[in-house]
Design a protein around this motif. Structure first.
Motif, PDB file in Angstrom:
ATOM      1  N   ASN A  98       0.933  -1.264  -0.184  1.00  0.00           N
ATOM      2  CA  ASN A  98       0.001   0.105   0.041  1.00  0.00           C
ATOM      3  C   ASN A  98       0.682   1.282   0.002  1.00  0.00           C
ATOM      4  N   LYS A  99       1.899   1.316   0.882  1.00  0.00           N
ATOM      5  CA  LYS A  99       2.773   2.258   0.975  1.00  0.00           C
ATOM      6  C   LYS A  99       3.594   2.696  -0.236  1.00  0.00           C
ATOM      7  N   PHE A 100       4.082   1.563  -0.976  1.00  0.00           N
ATOM      8  CA  PHE A 100       4.756   1.559  -2.349  1.00  0.00           C
ATOM      9  C   PHE A 100       3.797   2.324  -3.338  1.00  0.00           C
ATOM     10  N   GLU A 154       6.878 -16.714  -9.916  1.00  0.00           N
ATOM     11  CA  GLU A 154       8.298 -16.378  -9.825  1.00  0.00           C
ATOM     12  C   GLU A 154       8.611 -15.756  -8.313  1.00  0.00           C
ATOM     13  N   GLU A 155       9.605 -16.149  -7.666  1.00  0.00           N
ATOM     14  CA  GLU A 155       9.909 -16.013  -6.193  1.00  0.00           C
ATOM     15  C   GLU A 155       9.916 -14.572  -6.020  1.00  0.00           C
ATOM     16  N   GLY A 156       9.398 -13.988  -5.143  1.00  0.00           N
ATOM     17  CA  GLY A 156       9.263 -12.655  -4.795  1.00  0.00           C
ATOM     18  C   GLY A 156       8.674 -11.454  -5.597  1.00  0.00           C
ATOM     19  N   ALA A 157       7.697 -12.139  -6.433  1.00  0.00           N
ATOM     20  CA  ALA A 157       7.053 -11.387  -7.478  1.00  0.00           C
ATOM     21  C   ALA A 157       5.593 -11.446  -7.080  1.00  0.00           C
ATOM     22  N   TYR A 158       4.945 -10.233  -7.372  1.00  0.00           N
ATOM     23  CA  TYR A 158       3.506 -10.253  -7.102  1.00  0.00           C
ATOM     24  C   TYR A 158       2.632  -9.954  -8.204  1.00  0.00           C
ATOM     25  N   ILE A 159       1.358  -9.981  -8.465  1.00  0.00           N
ATOM     26  CA  ILE A 159       0.462  -9.726  -9.447  1.00  0.00           C
ATOM     27  C   ILE A 159      -0.422  -8.706  -8.532  1.00  0.00           C
ATOM     28  N   ASP A 187      17.365  -7.068  -4.773  1.00  0.00           N
ATOM     29  CA  ASP A 187      18.154  -7.637  -3.952  1.00  0.00           C
ATOM     30  C   ASP A 187      18.170  -7.019  -2.565  1.00  0.00           C
ATOM     31  N   GLU A 188      17.534  -5.829  -2.480  1.00  0.00           N
ATOM     32  CA  GLU A 188      17.566  -5.249  -1.210  1.00  0.00           C
ATOM     33  C   GLU A 188      16.220  -5.262  -0.630  1.00  0.00           C
ATOM     34  N   GLY A 189      15.398  -5.865  -1.111  1.00  0.00           N
ATOM     35  CA  GLY A 189      13.886  -6.322  -0.571  1.00  0.00           C
ATOM     36  C   GLY A 189      13.033  -5.113  -1.079  1.00  0.00           C
ATOM     37  N   ASN A 190      13.372  -4.233  -1.795  1.00  0.00           N
ATOM     38  CA  ASN A 190      12.353  -3.130  -2.069  1.00  0.00           C
ATOM     39  C   ASN A 190      11.495  -3.577  -3.335  1.00  0.00           C
ATOM     40  N   TYR A 191      10.422  -3.209  -3.439  1.00  0.00           N
ATOM     41  CA  TYR A 191       9.434  -3.370  -4.371  1.00  0.00           C
ATOM     42  C   TYR A 191       9.833  -2.619  -5.708  1.00  0.00           C
ATOM     43  N   LYS A 192       9.776  -3.210  -6.703  1.00  0.00           N
ATOM     44  CA  LYS A 192       9.849  -2.683  -8.080  1.00  0.00           C
ATOM     45  C   LYS A 192       8.699  -2.957  -9.132  1.00  0.00           C
TER      46      LYS A 192
END
Length: 251
Positions: A98-100, A154-159, A187-192
């Motif tokens: 949400n914040k992102f 995919e690991e670490g990815a979201y729809i 790699d730093e845990g940030n959403y993109k």
């Protein structure tokens, strides 16, 4: 300025705007999202094979060959392996997400190109300031942002389905909208926000529009949209004109 002249200005100006009002209603048949993407990378490790492992593999291969010959002799077909089913996850609310997207929509409304580039996996995919100004020239603000995410294969990815309400210039009623994104974790845990999708991920990305929980979310958003249009004539006229523009663009 009289209301009818406001409407004329809005309608005649629509040809120059590129508002992503595909955000207002997502097609259930799985239309392309302007902000999606990423690719899966596969990795493999190589190393020396010890002689014991080599001998074990030779014996295993010999056993398989023998079994195959026995099946051929008796006419019994070798069964094909059952494919592993592709997992489908439920929608979930992620507070950090949400914040992102609050940061994303604030930067978009402000045409803050530099900020948007920090939110994309590939900064070159961000529109120019001029393009952003055309996209949001009639948008004052994005409000009431709330995200619903599904884990990807995919690991670490979201729809991500991002609900928001748009405050248009000279229109008092907020317009509900729903946008779809593909979000990865760096790699730093940030959403993109990712903008390129490999075919396997793209198929999975579009297929999620048919999930029951997503259909309910789309229906809920569309129902809100219809109710607010019925209450505000200005919004109804503006919205219908945008729909016509979107259809012409698709054609």
């Amino acid at each position: 300025m009289k209301l009818k002249y406001k409407k004329i200005i809005l309608l005649t100006s629509l040809a120059t705007m590129c508002i992503g009002l595909l955000t207002i209603s997502i097609s259930q048949s799985g239309q392309k999202n302007q902000e999606k993407s990423s690719s899966i990378s596969a990795s493999a490790e190589t190393g020396d094979i010890e002689s014991d492992n080599t001998n074990s593999r030779i014996l295993a291969m010999a056993s398989l060959t023998s079994a195959s010959e026995d099946n051929t002799a008796t006419g019994t077909p070798t069964p094909s392996p059952t494919p592993t089913p592709i997992p489908v996850y439920d929608l979930e609310e992620i507070e950090d997400m949400n914040k992102f997207f609050e940061e994303y929509y604030m930067a978009k409304a402000a045409c803050d190109v530099d900020k948007l580039k920090t939110l994309y996996k590939d900064p070159s995919k961000v529109e120019t300031r001029e393009q952003l100004q055309n996209m949001v020239q009639y948008i004052e603000e994005y409000k009431n942002i709330k995200t619903y995410a599904k884990k990807s294969i995919e690991e670490g990815a979201y729809i991500v389905y991002a609900y928001h309400e748009i405050k248009f210039t000279s229109i008092n009623t907020l317009a509900p909208g729903l946008s779809k994104f593909y979000v990865v974790t760096d790699d730093e845990g940030n959403y993109k926000i990712a903008s390129d999708i490999n075919p396997e991920i793209e198929e999975y990305f579009h297929a999620r529009n048919e999930d029951e929980d997503v259909l309910k979310l789309i229906e809920k958003t569309n129902s809100k949209s219809e109710k607010v249009k019925e209450k505000d004539e200005d919004l109804m006229i503006f919205w219908n004109a945008l729909d016509e523009l979107a259809k012409k663009t698709e054609d």
